[in-house]
Motif scaffolding. Structure first.
Motif, PDB file in Angstrom:
ATOM      1  N   LEU A 154       2.906  12.218  -1.571  1.00  0.00           N
ATOM      2  CA  LEU A 154       3.732  13.240  -0.934  1.00  0.00           C
ATOM      3  C   LEU A 154       3.670  13.181   0.588  1.00  0.00           C
ATOM      4  CD1 LEU A 154       3.152  16.289  -3.309  1.00  0.00           C
ATOM      5  CD2 LEU A 154       5.131  14.777  -3.172  1.00  0.00           C
ATOM      6  N   VAL A 155       2.616  12.596   1.139  1.00  0.00           N
ATOM      7  CA  VAL A 155       2.577  12.390   2.582  1.00  0.00           C
ATOM      8  C   VAL A 155       3.687  11.436   3.006  1.00  0.00           C
ATOM      9  CG1 VAL A 155       1.232  11.377   4.474  1.00  0.00           C
ATOM     10  CG2 VAL A 155       0.132  12.922   2.840  1.00  0.00           C
ATOM     11  N   ASP A 156       3.887  10.381   2.212  1.00  0.00           N
ATOM     12  CA  ASP A 156       4.898   9.374   2.541  1.00  0.00           C
ATOM     13  C   ASP A 156       6.269   9.703   1.965  1.00  0.00           C
ATOM     14  OD1 ASP A 156       3.068   7.713   3.943  1.00  0.00           O
ATOM     15  OD2 ASP A 156       2.320   6.933   2.037  1.00  0.00           O
ATOM     16  N   ALA A 157       6.303  10.508   0.917  1.00  0.00           N
ATOM     17  CA  ALA A 157       7.585  10.880   0.309  1.00  0.00           C
ATOM     18  C   ALA A 157       7.596  12.381   0.040  1.00  0.00           C
ATOM     19  CB  ALA A 157       7.811  10.097  -0.985  1.00  0.00           C
ATOM     20  N   PRO A 158       7.677  13.199   1.094  1.00  0.00           N
ATOM     21  CA  PRO A 158       7.633  14.660   0.919  1.00  0.00           C
ATOM     22  C   PRO A 158       8.715  15.142  -0.050  1.00  0.00           C
ATOM     23  CG  PRO A 158       7.499  14.064   3.243  1.00  0.00           C
ATOM     24  CD  PRO A 158       7.852  12.801   2.498  1.00  0.00           C
ATOM     25  N   GLY A 159       8.309  16.024  -0.948  1.00  0.00           N
ATOM     26  CA  GLY A 159       9.274  16.582  -1.879  1.00  0.00           C
ATOM     27  C   GLY A 159       9.641  15.680  -3.033  1.00  0.00           C
ATOM     28  N   HIS A 160       8.908  14.569  -3.225  1.00  0.00           N
ATOM     29  CA  HIS A 160       9.181  13.687  -4.364  1.00  0.00           C
ATOM     30  C   HIS A 160       9.049  14.523  -5.642  1.00  0.00           C
ATOM     31  CE1 HIS A 160       8.536  10.449  -7.316  1.00  0.00           C
ATOM     32  NE2 HIS A 160       9.170   9.670  -6.454  1.00  0.00           N
ATOM     33  N   PRO A 175       0.795  -1.240   0.000  1.00  0.00           N
ATOM     34  CA  PRO A 175       0.000   0.000   0.000  1.00  0.00           C
ATOM     35  C   PRO A 175       0.821   1.280   0.000  1.00  0.00           C
ATOM     36  CG  PRO A 175      -0.933  -1.606   1.509  1.00  0.00           C
ATOM     37  CD  PRO A 175       0.380  -2.163   1.067  1.00  0.00           C
ATOM     38  N   LYS A 176       2.048   1.240   0.503  1.00  0.00           N
ATOM     39  CA  LYS A 176       2.857   2.454   0.574  1.00  0.00           C
ATOM     40  C   LYS A 176       3.828   2.582  -0.598  1.00  0.00           C
ATOM     41  CE  LYS A 176       1.291   4.025   4.526  1.00  0.00           C
ATOM     42  NZ  LYS A 176       0.594   5.333   4.618  1.00  0.00           N
ATOM     43  N   SER A 177       3.643   1.798  -1.646  1.00  0.00           N
ATOM     44  CA  SER A 177       4.558   1.849  -2.789  1.00  0.00           C
ATOM     45  C   SER A 177       4.518   3.230  -3.444  1.00  0.00           C
ATOM     46  CB  SER A 177       4.181   0.785  -3.824  1.00  0.00           C
ATOM     47  OG  SER A 177       4.920   0.983  -5.016  1.00  0.00           O
ATOM     48  N   VAL A 178       5.634   3.936  -3.364  1.00  0.00           N
ATOM     49  CA  VAL A 178       5.696   5.269  -3.973  1.00  0.00           C
ATOM     50  C   VAL A 178       5.659   5.195  -5.494  1.00  0.00           C
ATOM     51  CG1 VAL A 178       7.179   7.292  -4.309  1.00  0.00           C
ATOM     52  CG2 VAL A 178       6.776   6.385  -2.009  1.00  0.00           C
ATOM     53  N   PRO A 179       6.480   4.331  -6.132  1.00  0.00           N
ATOM     54  CA  PRO A 179       6.452   4.305  -7.606  1.00  0.00           C
ATOM     55  C   PRO A 179       5.086   3.937  -8.170  1.00  0.00           C
ATOM     56  CG  PRO A 179       8.414   3.225  -6.783  1.00  0.00           C
ATOM     57  CD  PRO A 179       7.543   3.454  -5.601  1.00  0.00           C
ATOM     58  N   ALA A 180       4.432   2.919  -7.598  1.00  0.00           N
ATOM     59  CA  ALA A 180       3.138   2.490  -8.130  1.00  0.00           C
ATOM     60  C   ALA A 180       2.098   3.589  -7.993  1.00  0.00           C
ATOM     61  CB  ALA A 180       2.676   1.220  -7.419  1.00  0.00           C
ATOM     62  N   ARG A 181       2.053   4.225  -6.846  1.00  0.00           N
ATOM     63  CA  ARG A 181       1.046   5.272  -6.639  1.00  0.00           C
ATOM     64  C   ARG A 181       1.369   6.525  -7.462  1.00  0.00           C
ATOM     65  NH1 ARG A 181       0.609   6.475  -0.565  1.00  0.00           N
ATOM     66  NH2 ARG A 181       2.842   5.982  -0.615  1.00  0.00           N
ATOM     67  N   ALA A 182       2.657   6.861  -7.560  1.00  0.00           N
ATOM     68  CA  ALA A 182       3.030   8.036  -8.348  1.00  0.00           C
ATOM     69  C   ALA A 182       2.685   7.838  -9.826  1.00  0.00           C
ATOM     70  CB  ALA A 182       4.523   8.316  -8.184  1.00  0.00           C
ATOM     71  N   ASN A 183       2.980   6.647 -10.344  1.00  0.00           N
ATOM     72  CA  ASN A 183       2.643   6.354 -11.735  1.00  0.00           C
ATOM     73  C   ASN A 183       1.141   6.312 -11.954  1.00  0.00           C
ATOM     74  OD1 ASN A 183       4.959   5.864 -13.599  1.00  0.00           O
ATOM     75  ND2 ASN A 183       5.631   4.567 -11.921  1.00  0.00           N
TER      76      ASN A 183
END
Length: 467
Positions: A161-167, A131-139
């Motif tokens: 951005l909550v989990d990866a601020p400044g991505h 659920p916290k996958s940054v690449p999957a959610r960003a894509n």
């Protein structure tokens, strides 16, 4: 009035997605997988234990081999070879169906191939597994925005951005989604942020210029677009934006220059050809306009719109034979194009085939009874045929559609004069003279006709912009 340092300027457009830039963005996002799988790459001690028959080591070695295969798939994807990467990822999924990384990477590959529905399914499968996958959610957020599902995209990208601020890429993409929702202040904050600027500063300045233009700040928009061009010399969207603003201000010389730059940098966009040709007609450079449209017709032979513009450019230079041929090609591609029918009716009439011209114009009116030029040119045709009572009825309808058109009142003046209706003729002559004086403030006779023929600012469907 906008001011430019060494250039002319500016425009107002909505954003769309440029597939080439999207592929670049996806490759950037795909790189996020590399660190994950490299951390899992097989070590010498694990391989040695596996060779000695340690079951746990064999399992770890198999997992490491799958991770290494994903590294290779990512490399191929970044090289622009999704067709070679896909079978590698699918083999990894066959070995480990619950691999969130493989699911998300397959989503990227399908996304690059334009298979949006399938890509979305893989992204969502990856998110279900992690659920916290940054690449999957960003894509997935980028895909949702590209499909115009901006509210969903904003929700997804905000969560990233909550989990990866400044991505960086997510910050930029969120700004684009907010821009398309006309949430300009929030979008501006993101485009001005260091994260978005680090991702792609020229694109940020492009969007900040669009926001300034949408808010009526033309000079600010021009300054921002110039900053974008200073950072990226080849930027057709910015040149087009500058041209659009200049055209809106009726600064046609400057608009032609910037449309020309946009077209030179990216000739694959029909709207760039059409806009340049259109502004050249506004400058009465019909030969140049016809050359532009003919070039577009060679590149886009199945475009009814382009053939139509070949026709009106040829009409503008008085080449009715070429105009008729082009308009008939347009109608062969799009039979019920009312604008093309109205133009063809005029051209055929000018070539002396009045009966045929009348049939064409009446066909146009059957499709759109309120088409001004079909009414006006039919009225002119009937006046020429001395069918004054019929002409008056048609021309009165045209005057109701467009009250400020001087030519309609001149034709009514002729018809009433021939019928010895002196009072009506005098009224129409007075209106004709009054409107004629008012039109002297315009640049040239026929300017409004050309403006009517030009397409609405792209995108609105139009503008093509990246995520």
């Amino acid at each position: 009035m906008i001011k430019l340092r060494g250039r002319e300027s500016a425009s107002r457009r909505r954003a769309r997605i440029d597939p080439a830039r999207l592929r670049k963005a996806l490759r950037v996002l795909a790189a996020a997988f590399v660190a994950v799988v490299l951390q899992q790459a097989p070590g010498a001690s694990v391989r040695a234990q596996a060779r000695r028959g340690d079951p746990a080591a064999r399992s770890r070695a198999a997992g490491d081999a799958a991770a290494a295969s994903l590294v290779r798939a990512v490399e191929l994807l970044q090289e622009g070879k999704p067709d070679e990467a896909e079978p590698i990822v699918r083999r990894a999924l066959s070995a480990e169906p619950r691999s969130a990384d493989a699911r998300a990477l397959l989503g990227v590959i399908l996304d690059q191939r334009g298979l949006n529905r399938e890509a979305e399914a893989e992204y969502r499968a990856a998110i279900a597994l992690r659920p916290k996958s940054v690449p999957a959610r960003a894509n997935l957020g980028a895909l949702l925005a590209r499909e115009g599902r901006y509210a969903e995209a904003v929700e997804m990208l905000n969560a990233v951005l909550v989990d990866a601020p400044g991505h960086p890429q997510t910050t930029f993409n969120l700004g684009v989604a907010l821009f398309n929702l006309k949430r300009y202040e929030a979008a501006s904050m993101l485009f001005e942020s260091p994260a978005a600027q680090a991702q792609d500063a020229p694109e940020c300045y492009y969007y900040l210029g669009l926001i300034a233009s949408a808010q009526g700040r033309a000079e600010d928009a021009a300054e921002l677009w110039q900053r974008a061009l200073a950072l990226r010399e080849n930027f057709p969207e910015v040149n087009f934006a500058l041209a659009e603003e200049l055209r809106r201000q009726r600064r046609y010389e400057g608009a032609a220059e910037f449309y020309g730059r946009a077209l030179e940098e990216n000739p694959s966009k029909i709207v760039y050809h059409v806009r340049l040709g259109g502004v050249l007609m506004l400058l009465s450079r019909y030969d140049q306009a016809l050359e532009v449209f003919r070039g577009a017709a060679e590149r886009f032979p199945k475009s009814a719109e382009v053939q139509y513009f070949v026709g009106i450019a040829a009409r503008g230079r008085g080449d009715y034979e070429t105009a008729e041929a082009a308009l008939r090609k347009a109608l062969a591609l799009k039979a019920d194009d009312v604008d093309a029918l109205a133009q063809l009716g005029f051209v055929v009439g000018e070539r002396g085939r009045d009966a045929e011209a009348e049939q064409i114009l009446r066909r146009a009116l059957a499709l759109d009874a309120k088409h001004f030029y079909a009414n006006y040119d039919l009225g002119r045709l009937l006046v020429r045929a001395r069918r004054y009572d019929e002409a008056i009825k048609i021309l009165q309808g045209a005057s109701r559609i467009r009250e400020g058109e001087a030519g309609v009142h001149y034709q009514l003046f002729i018809a009433y004069s021939r019928l010895k209706r002196a009072e009506d003729a005098g009224r129409e002559l007075a209106l004709f003279r009054k409107l004629g004086e008012e039109r002297k403030s315009h640049r040239a006779e026929g300017e409004e006709k050309i403006e009517d023929a030009l397409p609405t600012p792209a995108g609105d469907a139009a503008t093509e912009k990246p995520l």
